[in-house]
Scaffold this motif. Structure first.
Motif, PDB file in Angstrom:
ATOM      1  N   ILE A 182      -6.735 -11.174  -0.023  1.00 32.90           N
ATOM      2  CA  ILE A 182      -6.133 -10.199  -0.936  1.00 32.90           C
ATOM      3  C   ILE A 182      -6.027  -8.807  -0.311  1.00 32.90           C
ATOM      4  CG2 ILE A 182      -6.403  -9.047  -3.164  1.00 32.90           C
ATOM      5  CD1 ILE A 182      -7.416 -11.749  -4.245  1.00 32.90           C
ATOM      6  N   PRO A 183      -7.054  -8.292   0.392  1.00 34.18           N
ATOM      7  CA  PRO A 183      -6.851  -6.993   1.057  1.00 34.18           C
ATOM      8  C   PRO A 183      -5.736  -7.019   2.102  1.00 34.18           C
ATOM      9  CG  PRO A 183      -9.183  -7.444   0.875  1.00 34.18           C
ATOM     10  CD  PRO A 183      -8.467  -8.689   0.447  1.00 34.18           C
ATOM     11  N   ILE A 184      -5.619  -8.107   2.835  1.00 31.15           N
ATOM     12  CA  ILE A 184      -4.537  -8.218   3.814  1.00 31.15           C
ATOM     13  C   ILE A 184      -3.185  -8.273   3.097  1.00 31.15           C
ATOM     14  CG2 ILE A 184      -3.499  -9.739   5.542  1.00 31.15           C
ATOM     15  CD1 ILE A 184      -6.397 -10.416   6.406  1.00 31.15           C
ATOM     16  N   ALA A 185      -3.123  -8.993   2.001  1.00 35.02           N
ATOM     17  CA  ALA A 185      -1.881  -9.071   1.242  1.00 35.02           C
ATOM     18  C   ALA A 185      -1.513  -7.716   0.664  1.00 35.02           C
ATOM     19  CB  ALA A 185      -2.004 -10.115   0.127  1.00 35.02           C
ATOM     20  N   PHE A 186      -2.490  -6.933   0.212  1.00 35.98           N
ATOM     21  CA  PHE A 186      -2.206  -5.581  -0.281  1.00 35.98           C
ATOM     22  C   PHE A 186      -1.685  -4.694   0.844  1.00 35.98           C
ATOM     23  CE2 PHE A 186      -5.013  -6.047  -4.146  1.00 35.98           C
ATOM     24  CZ  PHE A 186      -3.984  -5.857  -5.040  1.00 35.98           C
ATOM     25  N   ARG A 187      -2.214  -4.867   2.032  1.00 37.73           N
ATOM     26  CA  ARG A 187      -1.754  -4.059   3.165  1.00 37.73           C
ATOM     27  C   ARG A 187      -0.288  -4.335   3.475  1.00 37.73           C
ATOM     28  NH1 ARG A 187      -5.317  -5.094   7.890  1.00 37.73           N
ATOM     29  NH2 ARG A 187      -6.826  -4.142   6.490  1.00 37.73           N
ATOM     30  N   PHE A 188       0.129  -5.595   3.400  1.00 30.31           N
ATOM     31  CA  PHE A 188       1.502  -5.939   3.701  1.00 30.31           C
ATOM     32  C   PHE A 188       2.414  -5.831   2.479  1.00 30.31           C
ATOM     33  CE2 PHE A 188      -0.604  -8.170   7.211  1.00 30.31           C
ATOM     34  CZ  PHE A 188       0.135  -7.641   8.253  1.00 30.31           C
ATOM     35  N   GLY A 189       1.854  -5.770   1.292  1.00 30.69           N
ATOM     36  CA  GLY A 189       2.654  -5.763   0.086  1.00 30.69           C
ATOM     37  C   GLY A 189       2.935  -4.400  -0.480  1.00 30.69           C
ATOM     38  N   THR A 190       2.464  -3.333   0.160  1.00 32.90           N
ATOM     39  CA  THR A 190       2.729  -1.998  -0.367  1.00 32.90           C
ATOM     40  C   THR A 190       4.162  -1.579  -0.053  1.00 32.90           C
ATOM     41  OG1 THR A 190       1.821  -1.033   1.654  1.00 32.90           O
ATOM     42  CG2 THR A 190       0.338  -1.237  -0.224  1.00 32.90           C
ATOM     43  N   PRO A 191       4.780  -0.831  -0.933  1.00 30.61           N
ATOM     44  CA  PRO A 191       6.151  -0.387  -0.687  1.00 30.61           C
ATOM     45  C   PRO A 191       6.234   0.493   0.556  1.00 30.61           C
ATOM     46  CG  PRO A 191       5.532   0.020  -2.964  1.00 30.61           C
ATOM     47  CD  PRO A 191       4.304  -0.431  -2.237  1.00 30.61           C
ATOM     48  N   ARG A 192       7.334   0.337   1.285  1.00 29.58           N
ATOM     49  CA  ARG A 192       7.511   1.121   2.519  1.00 29.58           C
ATOM     50  C   ARG A 192       8.632   2.090   2.378  1.00 29.58           C
ATOM     51  NH1 ARG A 192       6.577  -3.958   6.516  1.00 29.58           N
ATOM     52  NH2 ARG A 192       4.468  -4.273   5.836  1.00 29.58           N
ATOM     53  N   ARG A 212      10.302  -2.331  -5.237  1.00 24.43           N
ATOM     54  CA  ARG A 212       9.125  -2.904  -5.904  1.00 24.43           C
ATOM     55  C   ARG A 212       9.173  -4.423  -5.863  1.00 24.43           C
ATOM     56  NH1 ARG A 212       7.869  -0.359 -11.475  1.00 24.43           N
ATOM     57  NH2 ARG A 212       7.232   1.305 -10.084  1.00 24.43           N
ATOM     58  N   PHE A 213      10.338  -4.990  -6.080  1.00 28.01           N
ATOM     59  CA  PHE A 213      10.501  -6.442  -6.045  1.00 28.01           C
ATOM     60  C   PHE A 213      10.206  -6.982  -4.650  1.00 28.01           C
ATOM     61  CE2 PHE A 213      13.179 -10.288  -5.734  1.00 28.01           C
ATOM     62  CZ  PHE A 213      12.585 -11.029  -6.741  1.00 28.01           C
ATOM     63  N   ALA A 214      10.713  -6.309  -3.621  1.00 31.08           N
ATOM     64  CA  ALA A 214      10.474  -6.738  -2.244  1.00 31.08           C
ATOM     65  C   ALA A 214       8.990  -6.658  -1.901  1.00 31.08           C
ATOM     66  CB  ALA A 214      11.290  -5.888  -1.277  1.00 31.08           C
ATOM     67  N   SER A 215       8.314  -5.610  -2.340  1.00 29.61           N
ATOM     68  CA  SER A 215       6.887  -5.492  -2.037  1.00 29.61           C
ATOM     69  C   SER A 215       6.089  -6.578  -2.753  1.00 29.61           C
ATOM     70  CB  SER A 215       6.364  -4.109  -2.412  1.00 29.61           C
ATOM     71  OG  SER A 215       6.318  -3.937  -3.806  1.00 29.61           O
ATOM     72  N   ARG A 216       6.486  -6.914  -3.954  1.00 30.79           N
ATOM     73  CA  ARG A 216       5.781  -7.983  -4.667  1.00 30.79           C
ATOM     74  C   ARG A 216       6.032  -9.346  -4.024  1.00 30.79           C
ATOM     75  NH1 ARG A 216       6.179  -6.177 -11.019  1.00 30.79           N
ATOM     76  NH2 ARG A 216       4.993  -4.258 -10.706  1.00 30.79           N
ATOM     77  N   LEU A 217       7.233  -9.545  -3.521  1.00 29.28           N
ATOM     78  CA  LEU A 217       7.510 -10.800  -2.815  1.00 29.28           C
ATOM     79  C   LEU A 217       6.700 -10.892  -1.520  1.00 29.28           C
ATOM     80  CD1 LEU A 217      11.344 -11.442  -3.173  1.00 29.28           C
ATOM     81  CD2 LEU A 217       9.454 -12.738  -4.161  1.00 29.28           C
ATOM     82  N   ARG A 218       6.581  -9.774  -0.791  1.00 26.16           N
ATOM     83  CA  ARG A 218       5.756  -9.771   0.420  1.00 26.16           C
ATOM     84  C   ARG A 218       4.313 -10.072   0.078  1.00 26.16           C
ATOM     85  NH1 ARG A 218       8.742  -5.258   1.902  1.00 26.16           N
ATOM     86  NH2 ARG A 218       7.096  -3.881   1.155  1.00 26.16           N
ATOM     87  N   PHE A 219       3.788  -9.417  -0.971  1.00 23.78           N
ATOM     88  CA  PHE A 219       2.411  -9.668  -1.401  1.00 23.78           C
ATOM     89  C   PHE A 219       2.225 -11.141  -1.753  1.00 23.78           C
ATOM     90  CE2 PHE A 219      -0.695 -10.190  -4.783  1.00 23.78           C
ATOM     91  CZ  PHE A 219      -1.818  -9.629  -4.202  1.00 23.78           C
ATOM     92  N   LEU A 220       3.155 -11.694  -2.504  1.00 23.84           N
ATOM     93  CA  LEU A 220       3.074 -13.088  -2.921  1.00 23.84           C
ATOM     94  C   LEU A 220       3.089 -14.028  -1.721  1.00 23.84           C
ATOM     95  CD1 LEU A 220       3.129 -15.165  -5.257  1.00 23.84           C
ATOM     96  CD2 LEU A 220       5.614 -15.045  -5.124  1.00 23.84           C
ATOM     97  N   ALA A 221       3.981 -13.782  -0.780  1.00 23.18           N
ATOM     98  CA  ALA A 221       4.081 -14.656   0.396  1.00 23.18           C
ATOM     99  C   ALA A 221       2.805 -14.606   1.224  1.00 23.18           C
ATOM    100  CB  ALA A 221       5.282 -14.253   1.240  1.00 23.18           C
ATOM    101  N   VAL A 222       2.281 -13.414   1.470  1.00 26.18           N
ATOM    102  CA  VAL A 222       1.056 -13.290   2.269  1.00 26.18           C
ATOM    103  C   VAL A 222      -0.118 -13.924   1.533  1.00 26.18           C
ATOM    104  CG1 VAL A 222      -0.584 -11.649   3.271  1.00 26.18           C
ATOM    105  CG2 VAL A 222       1.868 -11.265   3.509  1.00 26.18           C
ATOM    106  N   ALA A 223      -0.204 -13.728   0.222  1.00 24.24           N
ATOM    107  CA  ALA A 223      -1.306 -14.306  -0.551  1.00 24.24           C
ATOM    108  C   ALA A 223      -1.234 -15.833  -0.563  1.00 24.24           C
ATOM    109  CB  ALA A 223      -1.289 -13.761  -1.978  1.00 24.24           C
TER     110      ALA A 223
END
Length: 73
Positions: A63-73, A8-19
């Motif tokens: 924001i939609p692009i950031a959600f696409r990259f920020g979802t947990p994998r 969850r932390f990694a996905s939030r960091l990805r979302f933050l970076a892309v945003a």
């Protein structure tokens, strides 16, 4: 538990970076496009002209692009 937290932390960091990078790119491109038309304007005038397209760029682009990259994998 720790694994879920780290995912969850990694996905939030990805979302933050892309945003952050998306917003930075969007505002700089927008201001560069407006510069020829707003030469000599005050900061408030340029901001008033830049805010509506920036909101649209964030809501429908960044924001939609950031959600696409920020979802947990």
């Amino acid at each position: 538990m720790i694994r879920l937290f780290s995912a969850r932390f990694a996905s939030r960091l990805r979302f933050l970076a892309v945003a952050i990078f998306g917003a930075y790119a969007a505002i700089n491109l927008l201001l560069a496009a407006l510069t020829p038309f707003t030469a000599g304007w005050s900061t408030f005038g340029v901001t008033a002209l830049a805010v509506p397209p920036m909101v649209l760029a964030m809501v429908y682009g960044v924001i939609p692009i950031a959600f696409r990259f920020g979802t947990p994998r």
